[in-house]
Motif scaffolding. Structure first.
Motif, PDB file in Angstrom:
ATOM      1  N   ASP A 540       0.837  -1.207   0.000  1.00 25.28           N
ATOM      2  CA  ASP A 540       0.000   0.000   0.000  1.00 25.28           C
ATOM      3  C   ASP A 540       0.877   1.263   0.000  1.00 25.28           C
ATOM      4  O   ASP A 540       2.040   1.209   0.398  1.00 25.28           O
ATOM      5  N   ASP A 541       0.312   2.371  -0.416  1.00 21.67           N
ATOM      6  CA  ASP A 541       1.001   3.680  -0.382  1.00 21.67           C
ATOM      7  C   ASP A 541       2.388   3.600  -1.015  1.00 21.67           C
ATOM      8  O   ASP A 541       3.354   4.204  -0.524  1.00 21.67           O
ATOM      9  N   GLU A 597      -4.036   4.847  -6.618  1.00 22.12           N
ATOM     10  CA  GLU A 597      -4.975   5.326  -5.595  1.00 22.12           C
ATOM     11  C   GLU A 597      -5.296   6.800  -5.830  1.00 22.12           C
ATOM     12  O   GLU A 597      -4.536   7.511  -6.488  1.00 22.12           O
TER      13      GLU A 597
HETATM   14 CA    CA Z   1      -3.138   3.661   0.377  1.00 29.52          CA
END
Ligand code: CA
Ligand code: C2E
Ligand code: CA
Length: 662
Positions: A540-541, A597
């Protein structure tokens, strides 16, 4: 018993009372001070007895004056030693007094020897036998009484030799025999005394060495070996002391956390990392006497500032500037930064623990609001810390199962606009605090270690919802850093999936890089176990951390989620576009799926499609939805895909697809 060459040298030195170590002088004098009153007492009793024996046979001028002279000397010296035995002497003072004592005793004994030889001119064998008794007793007593100053003891033994010699030469056969026995006995006594004194000196040396060792141990126990700064334990001791005296001078506590140290370690290796830490230690160690700097562990340091708030802030700014100077590592140069959180002792009403906590909170805020700055704990932070404490209490006490719920944000295929999964996002509606954002309560739950309880509740709720979706739609679920280091978590999650009846292949766990940085080895074990249960894993990220790239190679990752900060600037900034392009390229090379995202605009979709990013997520497609709205969403489709593209948009898409810039 320790007989060694150093003890032998110690005796040789101690034969001269001015030589020897300072510890030796103090030990010698302390021992002598206890024994000297007895020595003088015994001397006086002996003198008085001889006076009594020779009272009627020797002239008055030879009998009485020595006793009269000796009385104040014996009394004065005894009282002086009784007083000195109770005081702690400096080594130099002890040495001086030893020399003085040696001289006085030798004079007294020389005088006694001359006196008894003079007395021996009078009286018969009976009286002379008393002289021999006096000499034997006094020399025995002197040698043992002064054993800790062997030279003086030896001299006294030798002083009486002329007396023995006198009797051997001038005495009757009986007296000659007695004098010879006495001489022999004297020799043996001195020999035994010397052996005993070796034990004494060995012990003194040993004690001195033990003291040195324990002083060194204490220093080591309080020092951080890598940086040479005081260590955590020492820092807390000083903090305690300074906190007690906080009314005398203003006290501020600074917590320093290095930014970008890990990449130095990863890039240049651990020896270089150690060298950088040592240099940080050197820079912090040179702060001056109004600051105490210490290494608290890893790349975290603490500084105590004495003085007002403004000066503490100025010193902290200077520290920051100093730490940002380049570091020479091998043939290269490394740069790191730091974030400093500062708190005032006056804000910590509850004590040192609170002092530490508020400084830590200031540091945490400093890190959260962009690194490389100095943040001082203020009223606003106090309010938010209080809220944190209340939230923490609530998380431990309320019925989380009824207050927590999950919303779902779709992940959409960039090509077809088809929804392929929903990411579960936690929500907490508290009767006390209202709707608490996940960023806030997840962080508190992590800090107070209740996160695994939340994870379990949220995951069960997310799975329960997913069972009602079409089987082609997957579920993405966020795991916390603490879940990954929890050894039971992988088994628990697999068990919950099994109970739900959903195929594990429909589940993706999202993990952030911070989770991996915390304890990579443990995280790796959990991730391998999860992977073995059939789920997929997404990083993630992606792109926000320092070492994301290395994780892609070392972990069984299936997807990358490009952080929304890149998506946000994608259309305006070429640099962002380049980064996204390289992440997409990396994903393709490693056969990973790639999710962008934070997609909010149509231009971003077009750009992402042109760059080859296959999956999209963001408000432009849908905000996170309550479970009840999912069916309606699935019928309507993602928001930006609902509008038919205008001719200009079509043109732009074609242009981008051919490789041009937007
Ligand atoms: Ca994220
Ligand atoms: P995340 O995993 O990166 O989740 C995406 C966050 O970005 C969500 O915020 C989402 O609402 C928001 N977002 C999605 N699209 C857009 C967009 O187009 N623009 C903007 N500005 N924001 C968008 P949310 O729900 O507030 O979650 C924040 C963070 O809290 C999550 O970041 C995740 O790290 C954490 N979190 C949420 N739910 C959970 C959970 O169940 N467990 C754990 N451990 N962490 C969770
Ligand atoms: Ca996520």
């Amino acid at each position: 018993m320790i007989y060694n060459s150093s003890a032998y040298h110690a005796i040789r030195e101690s034969l001269d009372p001015t030589a020897g170590t300072p510890e030796m002088h103090v030990a010698q004098f302390t021992a002598i001070a206890k024994e000297a009153p007895l020595f003088y007492g015994m001397l006086w009793v002996n003198l008085a007895y001889l006076t009594f024996v020779f009272w009627s046979v020797a002239p008055d001028w030879l009998v009485l004056p020595p006793l009269i002279l000796a009385t104040p000397i014996c009394l004065g010296r005894s009282l002086s030693y009784i007083r000195l035995a109770r005081t702690d002497l400096e080594p130099e003072d002890a040495r001086r007094r030893l020399v003085l004592m040696s001289r006085i005793i030798r004079l007294v004994m020389l005088g006694s020897a001359a006196w008894v030889i003079a007395l021996a001119q009078f009286g018969g064998d009976f009286e002379r036998l008393h002289i021999i008794c006096f000499v034997v007793l006094q020399s025995l007593f002197s040698v043992f009484g002064l054993i800790h100053v062997p030279r003086t003891a030896l001299h006294i033994g030798l002083t009486f030799m002329p007396v023995a010699l006198y009797f051997v030469v001038f005495g009757s056969p009986t007296l000659v025999a007695v004098a010879l026995v006495y001489t022999l006995m004297g020799g043996v006594t001195v020999f035994l005394a010397l052996i005993y004194s070796e034990v004494f000196f060995s012990r003194v040396l040993q004690n001195a060495r033990l003291r040195e060792l324990s002083a060194e141990n204490l220093r080591l126990a309080n020092t951080d070996l890598l940086t040479g700064l005081p260590n955590r334990r020492c820092f807390f001791e000083r903090l305690d002391e300074a906190f007690v005296r906080r009314d005398e001078t203003d006290l501020h506590l600074g917590l320093v956390d290095l930014d970008g140290f890990k990449p130095v370690n990863d890039t240049y290796g651990h020896p270089a990392g150690d060298a950088v830490l040592a240099e940080v230690g050197r820079r912090l160690g040179a702060l001056g006497s109004d600051c105490v700097a210490a290494r608290l562990g890893g790349d975290e340091f603490g500084v105590l500032f004495r003085g007002d708030r403004a000066s503490a802030l100025a010193r902290a700014e200077a520290i920051l500037a100093g730490l940002q100077e380049p570091y020479h590592v091998g043939s290269g140069t490394a740069r790191i930064g730091a974030t400093i959180g500062i708190a005032s002792a006056s804000d910590a009403e509850a004590g040192v623990a609170e002092f530490m906590e508020i400084a830590d909170y200031a540091l945490y805020r400093g890190k959260a609001t962009g690194r490389g700055n100095v943040v001082i704990f203020d009223e606003e932070m106090l309010q938010s810390l209080r809220r944190r404490v209340h939230i923490e209490r609530a998380l431990r006490t309320v019925d989380l199962d009824s207050e927590l719920f999950v919303v779902f944000q779709p992940i959409v295929s960039a090509g077809s606009g088809r929804t392929i999964a929903f990411e579960a996002l936690a929500r907490w509606r508290s009767p006390t605090f209202g709707l608490v954002p996940p960023d806030e309560f997840i962080a508190v739950a992590e800090a107070c270690e209740t996160i695994s309880v939340l994870t379990e509740i949220l995951f069960r709720k997310a799975l329960a919802a997913a069972t009602r979706w079409p089987p082609t739609i997957d579920l993405s679920f966020n795991l916390s850093a603490y879940d990954l280091v929890n050894p039971c978590m992988a088994t628990l999650l697999a068990e919950i999936i099994r109970e739900s009846g959903i195929a594990p292949s429909r589940i993706t766990f999202e993990i952030t890089e911070t989770a991996l940085v915390r304890d990579f080895a443990k995280a790796q074990v959990t991730l391998n176990a999860l992977k073995a249960s059939g789920v997929t894993l997404a990083l993630d990220d992606f792109g926000t951390g320092y070492s994301s790239l290395s994780y892609v190679h070392r972990l069984p990752i299936d997807a990358l989620k490009i952080d929304r900060s890149f998506t946000a600037s994608l259309v305006q900034e070429t640099a962002c576009r380049d980064i996204v392009q390289s992440i997409v390229g990396l994903a393709r090379n490693r056969r990973l799926r790639c999710v962008a995202e934070g997609v909010e605009e149509w231009e971003q979709i077009a750009q992402l499609k042109a760059l080859g990013c296959d999956l999209l997520q963001g408000y432009g497609l849908s905000k996170p939805l309550p479970e009840a709205e999912i069916d309606a969403y699935l019928v309507a489709g993602p928001r930006l895909f609902r509008t038919v593209p205008t001719p200009e948009r079509k043109n732009l898409a074609v242009q981008l697809a051919r490789g041009g810039a937007a």
